[in-house]
Enzyme design. Structure first.
Site, PDB file in Angstrom:
ATOM      1  N   ILE A  76       0.945  -1.205  -0.016  1.00 22.34           N
ATOM      2  CA  ILE A  76      -0.235   0.115  -0.007  1.00 22.34           C
ATOM      3  C   ILE A  76       0.861   1.400  -0.090  1.00 22.34           C
ATOM      4  O   ILE A  76       1.876   1.452   0.670  1.00 22.34           O
ATOM      5  CB  ILE A  76      -0.901   0.006   1.057  1.00 22.34           C
ATOM      6  CG1 ILE A  76      -1.727  -1.235   1.111  1.00 22.34           C
ATOM      7  CG2 ILE A  76      -2.009   1.350   1.160  1.00 22.34           C
ATOM      8  CD1 ILE A  76      -2.770  -1.671   0.212  1.00 22.34           C
ATOM      9  N   CYS A  95       5.119 -20.094 -18.449  1.00 22.42           N
ATOM     10  CA  CYS A  95       4.046 -20.183 -17.418  1.00 22.42           C
ATOM     11  C   CYS A  95       2.861 -19.538 -18.016  1.00 22.42           C
ATOM     12  O   CYS A  95       2.676 -18.483 -18.552  1.00 22.42           O
ATOM     13  CB  CYS A  95       4.392 -18.856 -16.180  1.00 22.42           C
ATOM     14  SG  CYS A  95       3.042 -18.283 -15.308  1.00 22.42           S
ATOM     15  N   GLU A 128       8.534   0.197  10.372  1.00 21.53           N
ATOM     16  CA  GLU A 128       7.264  -0.367  10.253  1.00 21.53           C
ATOM     17  C   GLU A 128       6.397   0.267   9.327  1.00 21.53           C
ATOM     18  O   GLU A 128       6.992   1.548   8.678  1.00 21.53           O
ATOM     19  CB  GLU A 128       6.659  -0.726  11.510  1.00 21.53           C
ATOM     20  CG  GLU A 128       6.616   0.509  12.339  1.00 21.53           C
ATOM     21  CD  GLU A 128       6.144   0.373  13.803  1.00 21.53           C
ATOM     22  OE1 GLU A 128       4.985   0.011  13.816  1.00 21.53           O
ATOM     23  OE2 GLU A 128       6.842   0.618  14.701  1.00 21.53           O
ATOM     24  N   SER A 129       5.170   0.095   9.089  1.00 21.73           N
ATOM     25  CA  SER A 129       4.297   0.790   8.252  1.00 21.73           C
ATOM     26  C   SER A 129       4.239   2.306   8.691  1.00 21.73           C
ATOM     27  O   SER A 129       4.116   2.481   9.804  1.00 21.73           O
ATOM     28  CB  SER A 129       2.815   0.082   8.254  1.00 21.73           C
ATOM     29  OG  SER A 129       1.886   0.850   7.517  1.00 21.73           O
ATOM     30  N   VAL A 141      26.029 -10.470   7.524  1.00 24.83           N
ATOM     31  CA  VAL A 141      27.091  -9.675   8.246  1.00 24.83           C
ATOM     32  C   VAL A 141      27.044 -10.231   9.742  1.00 24.83           C
ATOM     33  O   VAL A 141      26.160 -10.166  10.331  1.00 24.83           O
ATOM     34  CB  VAL A 141      26.606  -8.298   8.475  1.00 24.83           C
ATOM     35  CG1 VAL A 141      27.571  -7.566   9.246  1.00 24.83           C
ATOM     36  CG2 VAL A 141      26.796  -7.492   6.833  1.00 24.83           C
ATOM     37  N   ARG A 174       6.258  -8.108  10.214  1.00 27.47           N
ATOM     38  CA  ARG A 174       6.610  -6.766  10.164  1.00 27.47           C
ATOM     39  C   ARG A 174       7.460  -6.443  11.457  1.00 27.47           C
ATOM     40  O   ARG A 174       7.103  -6.910  12.532  1.00 27.47           O
ATOM     41  CB  ARG A 174       5.276  -6.011  10.203  1.00 27.47           C
ATOM     42  CG  ARG A 174       4.688  -5.950   8.930  1.00 27.47           C
ATOM     43  CD  ARG A 174       3.127  -5.635   9.052  1.00 27.47           C
ATOM     44  NE  ARG A 174       2.486  -6.764   9.724  1.00 27.47           N
ATOM     45  CZ  ARG A 174       1.270  -6.466  10.164  1.00 27.47           C
ATOM     46  NH1 ARG A 174       0.644  -5.419  10.189  1.00 27.47           N
ATOM     47  NH2 ARG A 174       0.519  -7.588  10.844  1.00 27.47           N
ATOM     48  N   CYS A 219      -0.545 -19.647 -16.972  1.00 29.40           N
ATOM     49  CA  CYS A 219      -1.282 -18.582 -16.080  1.00 29.40           C
ATOM     50  C   CYS A 219      -1.114 -17.299 -16.292  1.00 29.40           C
ATOM     51  O   CYS A 219      -1.954 -16.476 -16.630  1.00 29.40           O
ATOM     52  CB  CYS A 219      -1.126 -18.974 -14.724  1.00 29.40           C
ATOM     53  SG  CYS A 219      -1.698 -20.617 -14.200  1.00 29.40           S
ATOM     54  N   CYS A 231      -2.366 -21.417 -10.878  1.00 27.19           N
ATOM     55  CA  CYS A 231      -1.714 -22.926 -10.572  1.00 27.19           C
ATOM     56  C   CYS A 231      -0.371 -22.739  -9.847  1.00 27.19           C
ATOM     57  O   CYS A 231      -0.199 -23.982  -9.185  1.00 27.19           O
ATOM     58  CB  CYS A 231      -1.352 -23.645 -11.973  1.00 27.19           C
ATOM     59  SG  CYS A 231       0.252 -23.631 -12.662  1.00 27.19           S
ATOM     60  N   HIS A 261       0.543   4.575   1.281  1.00 28.52           N
ATOM     61  CA  HIS A 261      -0.407   5.239   2.290  1.00 28.52           C
ATOM     62  C   HIS A 261      -0.401   6.806   2.076  1.00 28.52           C
ATOM     63  O   HIS A 261       0.727   7.227   1.698  1.00 28.52           O
ATOM     64  CB  HIS A 261       0.136   5.106   3.766  1.00 28.52           C
ATOM     65  CG  HIS A 261      -0.100   3.564   4.195  1.00 28.52           C
ATOM     66  ND1 HIS A 261      -1.295   3.004   4.419  1.00 28.52           N
ATOM     67  CD2 HIS A 261       0.608   2.477   4.305  1.00 28.52           C
ATOM     68  CE1 HIS A 261      -1.176   1.620   4.920  1.00 28.52           C
ATOM     69  NE2 HIS A 261      -0.052   1.258   4.698  1.00 28.52           N
TER      70      HIS A 261
END
Lengths: 417, 476
Positions: free
Chosen positions: B47, B400, B336-337, B172, B310, B402, B437, B49
C-alpha cells in the site's frame, strides 16, 4: 506457414483435441489447425507412463504415450497440421484466436468453428490455505509426475500425499517404485475420489496407508519440507483437536482436484457452469457461443481418457456438421441436477437433434442400492438401478431418440436412495 | 574499498542504494539471503499510504507524505506498476465515524490532500461489494498501490545498472573499525571494506548493530498473514479498504494489487522475527474480517496464503540516525508501516542529510534513473512482440501459462540486475509461477532454464535460500 483462416481451429493437442480434429476430418472438414503449446502433441498423456489406458475403447491396456500415439498417427496420416510450441493467448466470440510461437511470433487466426480442448490444471496447495511455511518440497502430484517421468528427476524421498485423486494414487506407486518412501495418503473426504482399481493397485499392493477423513494441518520446514502434521476431520471437515499426528518427510504432494482451464473460454464470453467449471454445452458440445465447442477435461474432468476421446469425437463431428451445413435453429431445454447429483453434462439439450444422447454425471456422495431417475415434466423417462454409486466414478445414462421425443420441458437427473 | 556499504536488500536498502548512485560514490549492498527482497519487503500489503495515520511530528508522518508524493514518479522511471487507486477507511458505527473525523484532521495536519468523508450510500456506489453495515468512509484520493518486491528489485537493479555492487548470501556477523571506516565480515568469512555503513537490515537490524558493538537496537516482530485471490476476481474491490483503526493498528484490509489480484490481510500477531508461518487462527481471522468488510468475498478463488513479519522497535517510529557508539554506522531500522511508502523519502533524506554531511556528494552525470520494466514484454504491441521474437525466439515460448510468461523473459531475468538465480527469484521478477496454478505447470521448466543458464545441475537449483533444493537426484 499458418494461414489466416481455417474451417476449424482446435485449441489443444492432447487426447481431446486430437480426437476432435480426427472426427471433424472424417466428417468432411479437412481444413483444420491444431494449436499445441508444448513441443509435441499428446497432452498430459505424455507423462502418464503407467498402463490402463484404452481398456474401454480398444479393449487393451496401453500406457498414456501409447494411447496418444494412436491418435497422433491418425492425425499425421490425414496431414492435419499441428502447430506445436504455440500458445493461444486469447479467443473472441467471432472465433478469432490470437496465439504466440517462436516461429510465427504473435498472430491471429480465425475459424468457422473452434473446438476448446485445453484440458485442466491441478488445484494448487495455495487454494487450500494450509497453515505453516512455504518451503521447497511441496508439489502438485502432476508436477512431481512431470519431474519423474519427463525430466527424469526424483523430487524427494520421504513423501506424504494429500488427496486421493487418481494422480495422487498413481504417484504414490511411482515414487515408491523410484525408491521413495510414501508414509501416508490423506483424504479429507470419507471416500477416495480416485478409481477403485488405483486404490488397490497403487496403495494396497504397496502397503501405503490411506487415511480417510484426514487432512494436513501444518507444513514444517524453512528451506525444505521437514515434516507435516496430519489430523482427523469431523463431518464439517474441521480438524479434530487431539488427533494430530506428526510425520517426518521432505516432500508433500497435493492431489486435491482438477479444474478445467477455461480462461480462453471466458475471454470469448462462453457461459461457464459453476458446477463443472467447464462450459455449459448442448449435447453436440457446442457452448453458449455459436460455433465454439468444448470437449474433454476442459469441459468436465473425466475419469478415463477413453471417455475423453468419445466426447471429443462427438464435438468434432458436430463442429464439422456446423461448418458444412451452417447453424440450425435449436429447441432448447435445460438438464438439471436433482437430488444427490453434483453435476450433469451436457447441461442443455437441443430437441431438434434426434441422435441418442449420453448424459454424464456425478453423484454427491457414496450410495448403495440406489436408483438413477431421469424425468421431465413430471414423467419418468428412465429408471436405472445402481448397486454402488460413488463421486469418484462418472455415471452415464442414455436417452434414445424415442425418449428424447417424450421430453416436455426441462429434464432432471436425480438419485433415489 | 567502498565509500558506502548498505546492509539489507529490502525496499529501504534498495531505495537508498539507488539514491547513492546519483552521486559519484563507490557503493555496495550486502544481502544475507540468496536473493534481494527476502524479508518484510517481500510480503506486505503493497500500500502507498496517504499519510493520515501517523501522529503529526513523527518521522513516520514526515516521510509518509513526502514518500507518497515521490512514489509515482519513481515507479514510472523504474517501469514499476503503480496505481493511484485511493484508500477508504470504513466506519461501521457512529463511534467509528468520529474516528474518521479525527483521522481526517490528523491527515490534514500531516499535509495529506483531498481527504473527505462520504456516507454509506455514496460508499456503496464507490464499492459495490462493501458490507451493508458500513455507514461512512474516509476517502484518501492520494492512497495507492505498488508491488513491493517489484519496486525493491527495480531499485536495486537500477542502482546496479549505475555501478553499485551486490553481494548476496552475505550475512554480516562482524565488523572491525579501520582508520577510514570498517571491515565488514560475512558468516562465511568474506570481507568488504567501506567508510560509511548503513544498517537497513530490517529484522536483522539488531544483529547488524551488534556486529558493530552497538547494543542499542532491539527489533521485534509481528506476524502478518495474507490470503491472495485469483485475478479472476480482480474487480471485487477497486479501492484499498481499511477498517477504522484501533489501538492495535490498521487491521485487516481488502485491496486490489497492481497485478489485479485481491489481497486480504494482514493479521497482527507478535512473533519471532523470522517466523513466517501461517496459522489456522490467522487465516480464519482474515476470512472473518474480510467477510465483515465485504459481502460475497470470493474466497474459493484463493490461490495462496503467505505470511510476512513486520518488524518494529519499542519506539514505534522509524529510527534514522547515526549510531551513538559506532561512528559512521547509520541506522535506518524500525521501519514499520508506512515504510514502503516512505522508502523514497527516507532514502533521499539519509543520503542528503546524513551521508552528505560526512562525505562530499558530487552528482553522477552518468546516472540513468530509468530501467526497462521487468514486465516490458507484456506492454509491447503484438507487432513489437513478433519483432522481438524474430530476433530472440525464446520470447515466443510461453513457459508460465497462467501469467503468460515466456522463456525469453525468464532468461532475461537470470542475467539482468539483480540476477535471478532461484525459482522464487524468477517468480518475483517475471511472475512465472505467481498465477492460479502456483507454478504447477511451469516450475520444472523454470528450474531447467535456471540449470541451463547458470550452468549447474538441476539438483543444485534452489527454490530460494541454500537448502531449498527441488529434486533429490535422478530417477533409477
Amino acid at each position: 506457414m499458418i494461414k489466416k483462416n481455417y474451417d476449424l481451429i482446435v485449441i489443444g493437442g492432447g487426447p481431446a483435441g486430437l480426437a476432435a480434429a480426427l472426427s471433424a476430418y472424417d466428417n468432411g472438414v479437412t481444413d483444420i489447425l491444431i494449436l499445441e503449446r508444448e513441443e509435441s502433441a499428446g497432452g498430459i498423456l505424455k507423462q502418464c507412463i503407467h498402463n490402463g489406458f484404452g481398456l474401454t475403447r480398444f479393449k487393451e491396456s496401453m500406457t498414456g504415450p501409447e494411447y496418444a500415439a494412436r491418435f497422433i498417427d491418425e492425425v499425421q496420416k490425414r496431414n492435419i497440421f499441428i502447430a506445436t510450441g504455440t500458445t493461444a493467448l486469447s479467443l473472441t466470440a467471432d472465433k478469432a484466436v490470437t496465439a504466440i510461437s517462436a516461429e510465427e511470433g504473435v498472430f491471429t487466426v480465425t475459424g468457422k468453428a473452434v473446438v476448446l480442448a485445453m484440458g485442466c490444471r491441478e488445484r494448487s496447495k495455495g487454494a487450500l490455505n494450509i497453515p505453516g511455511t512455504r518451503p521447497a518440497g511441496i508439489f502438485s502430484a502432476g508436477t512431481a509426475q512431470k519431474f519423474v517421468n519427463i525430466k527424469g528427476y526424483l523430487p524427494g524421498k520421504e513423501v506424504v500425499i494429500l488427496g486421493s485423486g487418481d494422480i495422487g494414487l498413481i504417484m504414490a506407486r511411482r515414487m515408491t517404485l523410484e525408491g521413495a518412501k510414501v508414509h501416508a495418503v490423506c483424504e479429507i473426504m470419507p471416500y477416495s475420489s480416485g478409481l477403485k482399481r488405483n486404490i488397490v493397485q497403487c496403495l494396497d499392493d504397496f502397503g501405503i496407508p490411506l487415511y480417510l477423513n484426514h487432512t494436513i494441518t501444518k507444513i514444517e520446514g524453512k528451506e525444505r519440507v521437514t515434516g507435516v502434521v496430519i489430523s482427523r476431520v469431523d463431518e464439517n471437515k474441521k480438524p479434530v483437536p487431539g488427533t494430530e499426528k506428526h510425520i517426518c518427510c521432505d516432500t508433500v504432494l497435493f492431489s486435491v482436484g482438477l479444474i478445467p482451464e477455461n480462461e480462453l473460454s471466458k475471454k470469448a464470453g462462453v457461459e461457464i457452469s459453476p458446477r463443472t467449471k467447464g462450459a455449459v454445452v448442448y449435447q453436440s458440445r457446442e457452448t453458449s457461443v455459436p460455433g465454439i465447442f468444448a470437449c474433454g477435461n476442459v469441459l468436465q474432468v473425466h475419469d478415463l481418457v477413453d471417455f475423453v476421446s468419445e466426447e471429443s469425437e462427438l464435438a468434432g463431428k458436430c463442429a464439422a456438421e456446423l461448418i458444412r451445413n451452417g447453424a440450425r435453429e435449436k429447441r432448447s431445454v435445460n438438464v438439471l441436477n436433482g437430488e444427490h447429483i453434483s453435476y450433469v453434462c451436457p447441461q442443455r439439450l437441443d430437441l431438434n437433434r434426434e441422435e441418442r444422447v449420453k448424459l454424464f454425471f456425478r453423484v454427491g456422495n457414496t450410495f448403495s442400492d440406489c436408483k438413477i431417475v431421469v424425468e421431465s415434466g413430471g414423467v419418468r423417462l428412465i429408471e436405472k438401478k445402481k448397486k454402488i454409486a460413488v463421486p469418484g466414478e462418472m455415471e452415464t445414462v442414455s436417452l434414445s431418440k424415442e425418449t428424447l421425443a417424450r421430453i416436455k420441458g426441462d429434464v432432471t437427473v436425480r438419485l433415489e436412495v | 574499498m567502498y565509500q558506502v556499504i548498505v546492509i539489507g536488500g529490502g525496499v529501504i536498502g534498495g531505495a537508498l542504494l539507488r539514491e547513492l548512485t546519483k552521486y559519484c560514490l563507490n557503493v555496495c549492498l550486502l544481502e544475507k539471503s540468496a536473493d534481494v527482497c527476502m524479508g518484510q519487503s517481500r510480503a506486505n500489503s503493497g500500500i502507498v499510504h496517504a499519510g493520515f495515520d501517523a501522529k503529526p511530528g513523527t518521522l513516520k508522518a514526515k516521510f509518509n507524505v513526502s514518500g507518497n508524493r515521490m512514489m509515482e514518479t519513481l515507479c514510472k522511471q523504474l517501469g514499476v506498476k503503480y496505481e493511484n487507486n485511493g484508500s477508504l477507511v470504513v466506519a461501521f458505527d457512529e463511534e467509528q465515524k468520529k474516528t474518521l473525523e479525527e483521522l481526517k484532521a490528523r491527515g490534514e495536519a500531516n499535509g495529506v490532500t483531498g481527504l473527505h468523508i462520504v456516507d454509506g450510500e455514496r460508499l456503496r456506489v464507490m464499492e459495490k461489494n462493501i458490507s451493508d453495515r458500513a455507514v461512512a468512509a474516509l476517502v484518501a484520493p492520494t492512497g495507492g498501490i505498488v508491488c513491493p518486491y517489484e519496486l525493491t528489485i527495480a531499485c536495486i537493479g537500477n542502482a546496479m545498472d549505475n555501478g553499485a555492487a551486490l553481494y548476496t548470501n552475505f550475512e554480516v556477523v562482524r565488523a572491525e573499525k579501520t582508520q577510514s571506516g570498517y571491515k565488514v565480515y560475512s558468516a562465511k568469512g568474506e570481507c568488504v571494506e567501506g567508510e560509511i555503513v548503513v544498517n537497513c537490515a530490517g529484522a536483522g537490524g539488531g544483529e547488524v548493530a551488534k556486529a558493530f558493538q552497538d547494543e542499542s537496537i532491539e527489533i521485534k516482530g509481528r506476524k502478518g498473514e495474507y490470503i491472495l485471490l485469483d485475478q479472476e476476481c480482480g474487480n471485487f474491490a477497486s479501492h484499498t479498504l481499511f477498517f477504522t483503526p484501533t489501538e492495535k493498528g490498521k487491521g485487516i484490509l481488502v485491496s486490489p494489487t497492481v497485478d489485479r489480484n485481491i489481497l486480504l490481510g494482514p493479521t497482527a500477531q507478535g512473533c519471532d522475527k523470522d517466523d513466517n508461518t501461517t496459522t489456522q487462527q490467522g487465516l480464519a481471522e482474515i476470512v472473518q474480517k474480510a467477510n465483515e468488510m465485504c459481502k460475497r468475498v470470493p474466497l474459493f478463488h484463493a490461490i495462496t496464503s503467505f505470511c510476512g513479519v513486520r518488524t518494529y522497535t519499542d519506539k514505534h517510529d522509524f529510527i534514522i540516525e547515526e549510531s551513538k557508539t559506532a561512528e559512521n554506522l547509520i541506522h535506518v531500522v524500525g521501519i514499520e508501516s508506512p515504510g514502503l511508502t516512505s522508502a523514497p523519502a527516507i532514502a533521499k533524506y539519509v543520503v542528503e542529510e546524513i551521508v552528505g554531511k560526512k562525505i562530499a556528494l558530487t552528482p553522477n552525470k552518468n546516472f540513468n534513473g530509468r530501467r526497462t520494466a521487468d514486465h516490458f514484454f507484456h506492454r509491447l504491441t503484438d507487432e513489437e512482440k513478433s519483432e522481438l521474437i524474430r530476433k530472440d525466439p525464446a520470447y515466443g515460448n510461453v513457459v508460465c501459462r497462467c501469467e503468460q510468461i515466456t522463456e525469453g523473459e525468464i532468461v532475461r531475468a537470470v542475467h539482468a540486475n539483480p540476477p535471478a538465480t532461484t525459482v522464487d527469484a524468477v517468480k518475483r521478477r517475471t511472475r512465472a509461477g505467481m498465477g492460479r496454478c502456483q507454478g504447477g505447470f511451469c516450475m520444472p521448466s523454470v528450474a531447467e532454464i535456471l540449470s541451463r543458464e547458470l550452468g549447474v545441475p538441476l539438483e543444485k537449483v534452489n527454490k530460494s535460500d541454500e537448502g531449498s533444493y527441488l529434486v533429490t537426484g535422478v530417477t533409477k
